[in-house]
Design an enzyme around this catalytic site. Structure first.
Site, PDB file in Angstrom:
ATOM      1  N   GLY A 135       0.829  -1.204   0.000  1.00  0.00           N
ATOM      2  CA  GLY A 135       0.000   0.000   0.000  1.00  0.00           C
ATOM      3  C   GLY A 135       0.863   1.253   0.000  1.00  0.00           C
ATOM      4  O   GLY A 135       0.572   2.242  -0.676  1.00  0.00           O
TER       5      GLY A 135
ATOM      6  N   ARG B 109       7.301   1.750   1.143  1.00  0.00           N
ATOM      7  CA  ARG B 109       7.590   0.321   1.330  1.00  0.00           C
ATOM      8  C   ARG B 109       7.927  -0.315  -0.024  1.00  0.00           C
ATOM      9  O   ARG B 109       8.693  -1.269  -0.088  1.00  0.00           O
ATOM     10  CB  ARG B 109       6.421  -0.400   1.998  1.00  0.00           C
ATOM     11  CG  ARG B 109       6.857  -1.727   2.567  1.00  0.00           C
ATOM     12  CD  ARG B 109       5.807  -2.344   3.459  1.00  0.00           C
ATOM     13  NE  ARG B 109       5.530  -1.521   4.616  1.00  0.00           N
ATOM     14  CZ  ARG B 109       4.345  -1.463   5.212  1.00  0.00           C
ATOM     15  NH1 ARG B 109       3.339  -2.177   4.766  1.00  0.00           N
ATOM     16  NH2 ARG B 109       4.169  -0.702   6.264  1.00  0.00           N
TER      17      ARG B 109
ATOM     18  N   ARG C 222       2.104  11.134  -8.743  1.00  0.00           N
ATOM     19  CA  ARG C 222       1.463  11.347  -7.434  1.00  0.00           C
ATOM     20  C   ARG C 222       2.279  10.774  -6.274  1.00  0.00           C
ATOM     21  O   ARG C 222       1.729  10.463  -5.209  1.00  0.00           O
ATOM     22  CB  ARG C 222       0.059  10.723  -7.393  1.00  0.00           C
ATOM     23  CG  ARG C 222      -0.933  11.466  -8.268  1.00  0.00           C
ATOM     24  CD  ARG C 222      -2.273  10.781  -8.255  1.00  0.00           C
ATOM     25  NE  ARG C 222      -3.188  11.501  -9.131  1.00  0.00           N
ATOM     26  CZ  ARG C 222      -4.294  12.120  -8.712  1.00  0.00           C
ATOM     27  NH1 ARG C 222      -4.642  12.081  -7.456  1.00  0.00           N
ATOM     28  NH2 ARG C 222      -5.063  12.753  -9.559  1.00  0.00           N
TER      29      ARG C 222
ATOM     30  N   ARG D 282      -0.426  -8.744  -3.315  1.00  0.00           N
ATOM     31  CA  ARG D 282      -0.399  -7.661  -2.323  1.00  0.00           C
ATOM     32  C   ARG D 282       0.525  -8.063  -1.192  1.00  0.00           C
ATOM     33  O   ARG D 282       0.453  -9.194  -0.693  1.00  0.00           O
ATOM     34  CB  ARG D 282      -1.821  -7.396  -1.803  1.00  0.00           C
ATOM     35  CG  ARG D 282      -1.863  -6.556  -0.556  1.00  0.00           C
ATOM     36  CD  ARG D 282      -3.208  -5.943  -0.286  1.00  0.00           C
ATOM     37  NE  ARG D 282      -3.356  -5.574   1.113  1.00  0.00           N
ATOM     38  CZ  ARG D 282      -2.696  -4.582   1.735  1.00  0.00           C
ATOM     39  NH1 ARG D 282      -1.814  -3.844   1.074  1.00  0.00           N
ATOM     40  NH2 ARG D 282      -2.901  -4.323   3.010  1.00  0.00           N
TER      41      ARG D 282
ATOM     42  N   SER E  36       0.144  -4.788   5.494  1.00  0.00           N
ATOM     43  CA  SER E  36      -0.066  -5.055   6.912  1.00  0.00           C
ATOM     44  C   SER E  36      -1.556  -5.293   7.148  1.00  0.00           C
ATOM     45  O   SER E  36      -2.401  -4.956   6.317  1.00  0.00           O
ATOM     46  CB  SER E  36       0.428  -3.881   7.745  1.00  0.00           C
ATOM     47  OG  SER E  36      -0.245  -2.711   7.349  1.00  0.00           O
TER      48      SER E  36
ATOM     49  N   ASP F 219      -0.901  -4.964  13.965  1.00  0.00           N
ATOM     50  CA  ASP F 219      -1.607  -4.529  15.173  1.00  0.00           C
ATOM     51  C   ASP F 219      -2.708  -5.545  15.458  1.00  0.00           C
ATOM     52  O   ASP F 219      -2.959  -6.425  14.635  1.00  0.00           O
ATOM     53  CB  ASP F 219      -2.198  -3.118  14.998  1.00  0.00           C
ATOM     54  CG  ASP F 219      -3.030  -2.984  13.748  1.00  0.00           C
ATOM     55  OD1 ASP F 219      -2.496  -2.524  12.730  1.00  0.00           O
ATOM     56  OD2 ASP F 219      -4.205  -3.369  13.776  1.00  0.00           O
TER      57      ASP F 219
ATOM     58  N   ARG G 265       8.872  -2.689  11.938  1.00  0.00           N
ATOM     59  CA  ARG G 265       8.029  -3.070  10.816  1.00  0.00           C
ATOM     60  C   ARG G 265       8.843  -3.607   9.653  1.00  0.00           C
ATOM     61  O   ARG G 265       8.521  -4.651   9.111  1.00  0.00           O
ATOM     62  CB  ARG G 265       7.180  -1.882  10.350  1.00  0.00           C
ATOM     63  CG  ARG G 265       6.094  -1.587  11.343  1.00  0.00           C
ATOM     64  CD  ARG G 265       5.179  -0.524  10.824  1.00  0.00           C
ATOM     65  NE  ARG G 265       4.117  -0.325  11.794  1.00  0.00           N
ATOM     66  CZ  ARG G 265       2.839  -0.192  11.489  1.00  0.00           C
ATOM     67  NH1 ARG G 265       2.451  -0.220  10.243  1.00  0.00           N
ATOM     68  NH2 ARG G 265       1.950  -0.026  12.425  1.00  0.00           N
TER      69      ARG G 265
HETATM   70  N1  HPA Z   1      -7.709  -2.003  10.096  1.00  0.00           N
HETATM   71  C1  HPA Z   1      -7.708  -1.854   8.774  1.00  0.00           C
HETATM   72  N2  HPA Z   1      -6.622  -1.972   8.052  1.00  0.00           N
HETATM   73  C2  HPA Z   1      -5.465  -2.263   8.679  1.00  0.00           C
HETATM   74  C3  HPA Z   1      -5.412  -2.433  10.043  1.00  0.00           C
HETATM   75  C4  HPA Z   1      -6.597  -2.305  10.779  1.00  0.00           C
HETATM   76  O1  HPA Z   1      -6.596  -2.462  12.017  1.00  0.00           O
HETATM   77  N3  HPA Z   1      -4.116  -2.681  10.384  1.00  0.00           N
HETATM   78  C5  HPA Z   1      -3.414  -2.675   9.232  1.00  0.00           C
HETATM   79  N4  HPA Z   1      -4.228  -2.428   8.197  1.00  0.00           N
END
Ligand code: HPA
Length: 237
Positions: free
Chosen positions: A20, A24, A43, A87, A90, A204, A217
């Site tokens: 994304g 990265r 962009r 893809r 995270s 997370d 990360r």
């Molecule tokens: N929510 C949505 N997208 C994400 C999250 C999340 O907690 N963590 C990483 N991408």
């Protein structure tokens, strides 16, 4: 050149990794590809092409969320001939046995809506990963010292979620994690006869609020990139 990708024909490989975050993309290209060269900066959504074990690979940022990813993936497939799209991103862990730094291979992705919902109307299309990629990624992950989960994920339209009741149902139905892009990637790949997979690192956790420190990360994300590259070029089963 397309509206959102400034590369010229031949700059983009048939195999594309899609983080994304554009930074990265730069980190992954500089860390894992030989002779990476910048092929897109329109962009600020950086894209690099280089080789991995002699195979041409592009690593292109997709932005956050399905509408952004849809723009890049449509152009990569329709204008640049991308065939295998993985893809690397995270996600938030949802099950209590899913920990920070674990890898999730998304077999399916559920959504409330996606950019394709308008086209499908009343149909609940079931976006799923390409089997050959999923199988190869599972084998690649098994060789590494990283806990890996394979199953369904949730592609949400919001990071700042206001539907705890929905998350509760998703957890109850075994959904492993939440991110914001995979379902539309799988749907576009199905539409255009391409292969797609999402290889995700848990950054997370929704239940505990635990999160990877920013400094951790990059190193944790290395496994995910290597799994994606190995899967992309695994011999046909
Ligand atoms: N929510 C949505 N997208 C994400 C999250 C999340 O907690 N963590 C990483 N991408």
């Amino acid at each position: 050149m397309t509206t959102h990708i400034g590369a010229v024909s031949g700059d983009i490989a048939e195999t594309v990794l899609l983080p994304g975050d554009p930074y990265r993309a730069r980190w992954a290209a500089e860390s894992f590809l030989d002779k990476p060269r910048l092929v897109n900066e329109t962009r600020g959504m950086l894209g690099y092409t280089g080789t991995w074990n002699g195979h041409p690979v592009t690593i292109q940022g997709s932005g956050m969320g399905m509408p952004s990813l849809s723009i890049y993936v449509n152009e990569l497939i329709r204008d640049f001939g991308a065939k295998t799209l993985i893809r690397i991103g995270s996600c938030g862990g949802m099950q209590d046995y899913v920990g920070l730094r674990d890898v999730i291979l998304a077999m399916t992705s559920s959504t409330l809506t996606s950019p394709s919902s308008g086209m499908f109307r009343e149909l609940n299309f079931a976006p799923c990963a390409d089997w050959s990629l999923l199988q190869a990624a599972a084998s690649a992950a098994a060789k590494r010292d990283v806990k890996t989960h394979i199953g369904g994920i949730y592609s949400s339209d919001v990071f700042y979620d206001e539907r705890p009741d929905l998350n509760e149902q998703l957890v109850r139905h075994g959904i492993l994690g939440v991110e914001m892009e995979a379902a539309e990637l799988y749907t576009l790949a199905a539409r255009h006869d391409c292969r797609a997979l999402a290889v995700l690192t848990v950054s997370d956790h929704l239940a505990t609020g635990a999160a990877l420190p920013a400094a951790d990360r990059e190193t944790s994300f290395g496994d995910m990139v290597e799994i994606a590259l190995e899967a992309a070029f695994a011999p046909a089963p």
